[in-house]
Design a protein around this motif. Structure first.
Motif, PDB file in Angstrom:
ATOM      1  N   MET A  12      27.774  23.937  24.734  1.00 32.57           N
ATOM      2  CA  MET A  12      28.064  24.799  23.764  1.00 32.57           C
ATOM      3  C   MET A  12      29.931  25.505  24.693  1.00 32.57           C
ATOM      4  N   SER A  29      27.572  30.134  24.477  1.00 34.56           N
ATOM      5  CA  SER A  29      26.555  30.135  24.765  1.00 34.56           C
ATOM      6  C   SER A  29      26.199  31.654  23.815  1.00 34.56           C
ATOM      7  N   SER A  30      27.333  32.406  25.089  1.00 33.95           N
ATOM      8  CA  SER A  30      26.993  33.886  24.267  1.00 33.95           C
ATOM      9  C   SER A  30      27.040  34.614  23.586  1.00 33.95           C
ATOM     10  N   LEU A  32      24.414  33.440  21.742  1.00 33.96           N
ATOM     11  CA  LEU A  32      23.462  32.983  20.540  1.00 33.96           C
ATOM     12  C   LEU A  32      22.321  34.472  20.809  1.00 33.96           C
ATOM     13  N   SER A  33      23.141  35.640  21.296  1.00 33.92           N
ATOM     14  CA  SER A  33      22.226  36.935  21.774  1.00 33.92           C
ATOM     15  C   SER A  33      22.575  37.440  20.166  1.00 33.92           C
ATOM     16  N   PHE A  37      25.063  34.107  14.667  1.00 37.38           N
ATOM     17  CA  PHE A  37      25.082  33.108  15.592  1.00 37.38           C
ATOM     18  C   PHE A  37      23.412  32.309  15.244  1.00 37.38           C
ATOM     19  N   GLN A  38      22.606  32.894  14.740  1.00 36.90           N
ATOM     20  CA  GLN A  38      21.446  32.049  16.153  1.00 36.90           C
ATOM     21  C   GLN A  38      21.765  30.306  15.207  1.00 36.90           C
ATOM     22  N   SER A  39      21.943  30.300  14.379  1.00 40.15           N
ATOM     23  CA  SER A  39      21.927  28.556  13.699  1.00 40.15           C
ATOM     24  C   SER A  39      23.100  27.245  14.479  1.00 40.15           C
ATOM     25  N   LEU A  40      24.319  28.378  15.545  1.00 38.57           N
ATOM     26  CA  LEU A  40      24.632  27.547  16.340  1.00 38.57           C
ATOM     27  C   LEU A  40      23.760  26.740  17.186  1.00 38.57           C
ATOM     28  N   LYS A  41      22.869  27.001  17.301  1.00 39.20           N
ATOM     29  CA  LYS A  41      21.918  26.374  18.594  1.00 39.20           C
ATOM     30  C   LYS A  41      21.466  25.178  18.155  1.00 39.20           C
ATOM     31  N   ASN A  42      21.844  24.875  16.069  1.00 38.83           N
ATOM     32  CA  ASN A  42      21.798  23.150  16.275  1.00 38.83           C
ATOM     33  C   ASN A  42      22.949  22.707  16.375  1.00 38.83           C
ATOM     34  N   PHE A  46      26.916  23.475  15.211  1.00 43.54           N
ATOM     35  CA  PHE A  46      27.943  23.866  16.674  1.00 43.54           C
ATOM     36  C   PHE A  46      29.154  22.842  16.182  1.00 43.54           C
TER      37      PHE A  46
END
Length: 78
Positions: A12, A29-30, A32-33, A37-42, A46
């Motif tokens: 990331m 990755s910062s 994701l807190s 932005f949670q969908s960027l885990k995919n 991303f």
């Protein structure tokens, strides 16, 4: 301040090139807190980013982050 170019690298992280020509390393990755932005885990979401008028966006513009924030939270990259 606008982003001109983005290159996604591992974990990331991305290399941002601003219109000034300055390159900076940003660790997304910062983000994701924050729930938005949670969908960027995919990885597919991303990695499928776009630049819209100098702003990095994902998911057809549903997710974005201010270039000023990216600049402030990034590091010089040579």
């Amino acid at each position: 301040m606008k982003v001109k170019e983005v290159k996604v690298i591992d974990n990331m992280q991305m290399i941002l090139t601003f219109v000034s020509g300055e390159k900076r390393l940003f660790d997304a990755s910062s983000l994701l807190s924050f729930p938005v932005f949670q969908s960027l885990k995919n990885k597919d979401i991303f990695n499928n980013l776009e630049i819209d008028h100098g702003v990095v966006t994902w998911d057809n513009g549903k997710i974005d982050i201010a270039p000023e924030t990216m600049y402030q939270q990034s590091f010089e990259y040579n």
